[in-house]
Design a protein around this motif. Sequence first.
Motif, PDB file in Angstrom:
ATOM      1  N   SER A 375     -12.996 -24.284 -32.519  1.00 56.98           N
ATOM      2  CA  SER A 375     -13.876 -24.311 -31.378  1.00 56.98           C
ATOM      3  C   SER A 375     -14.744 -25.316 -31.168  1.00 56.98           C
ATOM      4  CB  SER A 375     -14.679 -22.964 -31.361  1.00 56.98           C
ATOM      5  OG  SER A 375     -15.766 -23.155 -30.418  1.00 56.98           O
ATOM      6  N   ILE A 376     -14.660 -26.041 -29.687  1.00 60.60           N
ATOM      7  CA  ILE A 376     -15.224 -27.291 -29.574  1.00 60.60           C
ATOM      8  C   ILE A 376     -16.080 -27.235 -28.304  1.00 60.60           C
ATOM      9  CG2 ILE A 376     -13.697 -28.787 -30.805  1.00 60.60           C
ATOM     10  CD1 ILE A 376     -12.463 -29.571 -27.899  1.00 60.60           C
TER      11      ILE A 376
ATOM     12  N   TYR B  11     -10.925 -17.449 -28.439  1.00 56.38           N
ATOM     13  CA  TYR B  11     -12.378 -17.517 -28.917  1.00 56.38           C
ATOM     14  C   TYR B  11     -12.755 -16.126 -29.405  1.00 56.38           C
ATOM     15  CZ  TYR B  11     -12.279 -22.223 -27.070  1.00 56.38           C
ATOM     16  OH  TYR B  11     -11.864 -23.556 -26.644  1.00 56.38           O
ATOM     17  N   ASN B  36     -13.127 -22.076 -12.599  1.00 52.26           N
ATOM     18  CA  ASN B  36     -13.991 -22.406 -13.672  1.00 52.26           C
ATOM     19  C   ASN B  36     -13.367 -21.118 -14.921  1.00 52.26           C
ATOM     20  OD1 ASN B  36     -16.649 -23.055 -11.591  1.00 52.26           O
ATOM     21  ND2 ASN B  36     -15.414 -24.543 -12.853  1.00 52.26           N
ATOM     22  N   GLY B  37     -13.086 -21.679 -16.030  1.00 56.16           N
ATOM     23  CA  GLY B  37     -13.129 -20.654 -16.982  1.00 56.16           C
ATOM     24  C   GLY B  37     -11.645 -20.364 -17.121  1.00 56.16           C
ATOM     25  N   SER B  38     -10.778 -20.960 -16.228  1.00 59.37           N
ATOM     26  CA  SER B  38      -9.625 -20.410 -16.482  1.00 59.37           C
ATOM     27  C   SER B  38      -8.788 -21.061 -17.713  1.00 59.37           C
ATOM     28  CB  SER B  38      -8.631 -20.718 -15.129  1.00 59.37           C
ATOM     29  OG  SER B  38      -8.760 -22.092 -15.006  1.00 59.37           O
ATOM     30  N   GLY B  39      -9.084 -21.933 -18.524  1.00 66.66           N
ATOM     31  CA  GLY B  39      -8.487 -22.324 -19.569  1.00 66.66           C
ATOM     32  C   GLY B  39      -7.950 -23.706 -19.413  1.00 66.66           C
ATOM     33  N   LYS B  40      -8.243 -24.295 -18.492  1.00 66.96           N
ATOM     34  CA  LYS B  40      -7.549 -25.968 -18.194  1.00 66.96           C
ATOM     35  C   LYS B  40      -7.977 -26.711 -19.457  1.00 66.96           C
ATOM     36  CE  LYS B  40     -10.043 -26.463 -14.223  1.00 66.96           C
ATOM     37  NZ  LYS B  40     -10.580 -25.129 -13.918  1.00 66.96           N
ATOM     38  N   THR B  41      -9.310 -26.771 -19.643  1.00 64.77           N
ATOM     39  CA  THR B  41      -9.805 -27.760 -20.581  1.00 64.77           C
ATOM     40  C   THR B  41      -9.058 -27.416 -21.926  1.00 64.77           C
ATOM     41  OG1 THR B  41     -11.721 -28.262 -19.395  1.00 64.77           O
ATOM     42  CG2 THR B  41     -11.947 -28.718 -21.713  1.00 64.77           C
ATOM     43  N   THR B  42      -9.212 -25.929 -21.952  1.00 67.01           N
ATOM     44  CA  THR B  42      -8.876 -25.333 -23.345  1.00 67.01           C
ATOM     45  C   THR B  42      -7.369 -25.679 -23.699  1.00 67.01           C
ATOM     46  OG1 THR B  42     -10.183 -23.606 -23.167  1.00 67.01           O
ATOM     47  CG2 THR B  42      -8.598 -23.343 -24.981  1.00 67.01           C
ATOM     48  N   GLN B  81     -13.493 -34.245 -19.476  1.00 61.69           N
ATOM     49  CA  GLN B  81     -14.446 -33.465 -18.326  1.00 61.69           C
ATOM     50  C   GLN B  81     -15.900 -33.904 -18.618  1.00 61.69           C
ATOM     51  OE1 GLN B  81     -13.870 -29.117 -18.342  1.00 61.69           O
ATOM     52  NE2 GLN B  81     -15.207 -29.046 -16.487  1.00 61.69           N
ATOM     53  N   GLU B 158     -10.866 -32.852 -14.607  1.00 63.78           N
ATOM     54  CA  GLU B 158     -11.487 -33.032 -13.340  1.00 63.78           C
ATOM     55  C   GLU B 158     -12.316 -34.266 -13.459  1.00 63.78           C
ATOM     56  OE1 GLU B 158     -13.711 -29.565 -12.758  1.00 63.78           O
ATOM     57  OE2 GLU B 158     -12.174 -28.191 -13.666  1.00 63.78           O
TER      58      GLU B 158
HETATM   59  N1  ATP Z   1     -16.375 -23.180 -27.687  1.00 64.16           N
HETATM   60  C1  ATP Z   1     -16.000 -22.027 -27.062  1.00 64.16           C
HETATM   61  N2  ATP Z   1     -16.279 -20.863 -27.548  1.00 64.16           N
HETATM   62  C2  ATP Z   1     -16.113 -19.641 -26.978  1.00 64.16           C
HETATM   63  N3  ATP Z   1     -15.629 -19.549 -25.863  1.00 64.16           N
HETATM   64  C3  ATP Z   1     -15.205 -20.802 -25.193  1.00 64.16           C
HETATM   65  C4  ATP Z   1     -15.481 -22.047 -25.882  1.00 64.16           C
HETATM   66  N4  ATP Z   1     -14.880 -22.936 -24.951  1.00 64.16           N
HETATM   67  C5  ATP Z   1     -14.377 -22.196 -23.903  1.00 64.16           C
HETATM   68  N5  ATP Z   1     -14.672 -20.929 -24.020  1.00 64.16           N
HETATM   69  C6  ATP Z   1     -14.069 -20.050 -22.936  1.00 64.16           C
HETATM   70  O1  ATP Z   1     -12.696 -20.137 -22.697  1.00 64.16           O
HETATM   71  C7  ATP Z   1     -12.401 -19.913 -21.399  1.00 64.16           C
HETATM   72  C8  ATP Z   1     -11.780 -21.323 -20.919  1.00 64.16           C
HETATM   73  O2  ATP Z   1     -12.471 -22.348 -20.886  1.00 64.16           O
HETATM   74  P1  ATP Z   1     -12.251 -23.747 -20.303  1.00 64.16           P
HETATM   75  O3  ATP Z   1     -12.969 -24.355 -20.724  1.00 64.16           O
HETATM   76  O4  ATP Z   1     -10.922 -23.818 -20.923  1.00 64.16           O
HETATM   77  O5  ATP Z   1     -12.071 -23.452 -18.852  1.00 64.16           O
HETATM   78  P2  ATP Z   1     -11.737 -24.689 -17.832  1.00 64.16           P
HETATM   79  O6  ATP Z   1     -10.579 -24.013 -16.907  1.00 64.16           O
HETATM   80  O7  ATP Z   1     -11.865 -25.808 -18.288  1.00 64.16           O
HETATM   81  O8  ATP Z   1     -13.028 -24.207 -16.734  1.00 64.16           O
HETATM   82  P3  ATP Z   1     -13.662 -25.518 -15.830  1.00 64.16           P
HETATM   83  O9  ATP Z   1     -13.272 -25.650 -14.476  1.00 64.16           O
HETATM   84  O10 ATP Z   1     -15.304 -24.796 -15.865  1.00 64.16           O
HETATM   85  O11 ATP Z   1     -13.878 -26.619 -16.715  1.00 64.16           O
HETATM   86  C9  ATP Z   1     -13.645 -19.737 -20.614  1.00 64.16           C
HETATM   87  O12 ATP Z   1     -13.588 -18.425 -20.402  1.00 64.16           O
HETATM   88  C10 ATP Z   1     -14.955 -20.150 -21.882  1.00 64.16           C
HETATM   89  O13 ATP Z   1     -15.738 -19.335 -21.526  1.00 64.16           O
END
Ligand code: ATP
Lengths: 376, 309
Positions: A375-376, B11, B36-42, B81, B158
């Motif tokens: 997790s990061i 997670y 937001n939170g859809s998982g793009k960054t992940t 991001q 982003e």
């Molecule tokens: N380190 C972490 N520990 C636990 N949950 C996490 C962690 N990082 C992200 N999440 C969860 O994983 C899901 C996806 O997060 P992510 O950051 O990939 O979203 P995103 O699409 O990039 O959103 P945004 O548009 O806000 O950047 C979210 O529900 C977030 O709460």
Amino acid sequence: MLHLIKYRFICTMRDRSSMFWAIAFPLMLATLFFFAFSNLGNNNLKTIPVALVKDSGNLTASTFVSFLDEMEKDDSHIIQVERLSEEDAVTQLKENKITGIFYAQETPSLMVASEGMEESILQSLLDSYNRNADMMYTVATEKPFGLVAAAAAVSDYRELVQETTIDGKEVNGFLQYFLALIAMACLYGCFLGFSTALELQANLSTLAIRRSITPTHRLKMVFVDMLVTFAVHFVNVMILLAYLKYILKVDFGRNMGGTVLVCAVGCLIGVALGIFVGSCGSGREMVKVGIMLAVSMVCCFLSGLMIAQMKNMIEQYCPIVNRLNPAALISDALYCMSIYNNPARYGRDMVTLLIMAGVLGLGAFLMVRRERYDSI
Amino acid sequence: MIKIENLVKRYGPLVALDHLNLEIEEGEIFGLLGPNGSGKTTAISCLLALLKYDKGNIEVFGKTMTPDNYEVKKQIGVVLQNVAVFDEMSVRENIDYFCGLYVSGKEKRKALTEEAIRFVGLEDYTKMRPRQLSGGLLRRLNIACGIAHQPRLIIMDEPTVAVDPQSRNKILEGIKELNRKGATIIYTSHYMEEVEQICSRIAILDHGRCIAQGTKEELKSMIKTGEKITVEGILMEEENLPDIRNLPHVFDVTYENQELTVRCSGAKHNLVRVLNYLQEKDIAFGRVFSELPTLNDVFLEITGKELRD
Ligand SMILES: Nc1ncnc2c1ncn2[C@@H]1O[C@H](COP(=O)(O)OP(=O)(O)OP(=O)(O)O)[C@@H](O)[C@H]1O
Ligand SMILES: [Mg+2]
């Protein structure tokens, strides 16, 4: 590689808050100590000007006069005696031209204008005489020529001067303070190490994420970062050492090589401690800084940074702490170099320190070389 | 060029990526669109071999992606991001630093650095420290650090948040320019306008799943809505709604806050029919407009909720 080193160096140097703890703070503390204990050194002890007011005709009095004469002639040049009338002496004392007035009477006495280091040295001289006055008296009456020898016999005044300070601490205690200070400076490398860890561990900072996705070999990056941080901090401690030695004129003994070596190992421990604590888990930054400050402060406290007696007390009641406390080990090893010249003890300290540095360094390295995170 | 198969990332109890499948071709500007939170960054962190994932397979340039695949990493440029620059270094030093991690040779690095500074328009700020820059300028620095080495694949998460519209357009143009020069680009955003404007192919993410994928035309043709008619400032009775609903080709009518929205499948004269009805019933109204479906409509129809931030 050079590119990495160059920028790591720039970054570390410009990291103001960490550099404050690693160099500015110890320098400030050193200066503070210096003013607090100034004139305490064995070698840079100034000759103390005193007046002698003589009540002539009394035998005890003349013995005291001979004793003071011997003192004045002694190599250590502790006092410079001027024979004055009582009036003149008091005037000079008021004008601060002399530190004290010895009255050579039946029972010799001392008058001083204020309290301080020099005054207490004079007091200890007088005490030393009074304690041995009987012997002196005998010698003076029976074998006047033997007075020189007798004076030498009571020459424990030397130790008295060395041991007595205002509140009875060892005079050498002041060196202890500076050695403890160096130990502290070494350990405060942990602040530099901490910043380094933050920029290496991807679960700790965005910058670390950014750096771990570049095509730099992970081990190379870790190695360069650790090395540069260590080097910068080593230079910090060397600056402190030079400041102490050449500007504040603290005497570290002849074996500077040994002293520098202790500092190097000390820095290694400090930096490694910082990286280790920094990269442990993903806890909050402030918590970790708190832990680190607490650890280093407790170590320094126990090693006698605030109270010189601390280390001796621990040595008496719980010696194992002194064997394991890195700050105590560093200051002890430095002490061996400057005062005792005790290679065995130095060796023992160094071995423990090296093992510690090795364990911490390896731990820090293993923590920080991670490449993938849950997790990061 | 990039192949993500059945990627699952959890997670703890939260499933951030749920069997994600993506395929990205060389030369594309690929948009990852999601709230937001859809998982793009992940997804991107997994792609860069930074995050451990529970299941799945990731290939970049035909090779399995691992943390020590430095040859692959060398050809990727990343704009994260969150801004990731050194506070202790000036703008130029930052760009030079990151560029130097990818390319060797001082002259080349210098030239690339200058070009990147020009690209994001930071010429006047080269000596400043990041903390002296405004949020938007900082973003631009972040972009410059990511693309200075002219990589083959650029991943941007982003990048235009907090950038003013003028600079944003400049950056978007710049991205297209990079693409024309041969770079493949992955672009994540929750601004559908941006994605629509520059991306050749788009994947829409929601709750870690890819709910639709294709060119924007393909995506829009996937849904029923062909035309959306909005009538503002209208006062009418609820009982009129079924009548409108029964007009030909209309399949959804909503009336809220004096605003009537009519969704029709693609056909001619939808607007005329609605207006005729309003005239017939003598209902007054204000502004009227008709739109082609947007990606928001695509998202709305598939997930039942709005994409908007
Ligand atoms: N380190 C972490 N520990 C636990 N949950 C996490 C962690 N990082 C992200 N999440 C969860 O994983 C899901 C996806 O997060 P992510 O950051 O990939 O979203 P995103 O699409 O990039 O959103 P945004 O548009 O806000 O950047 C979210 O529900 C977030 O709460
Ligand atoms: Mg994100």
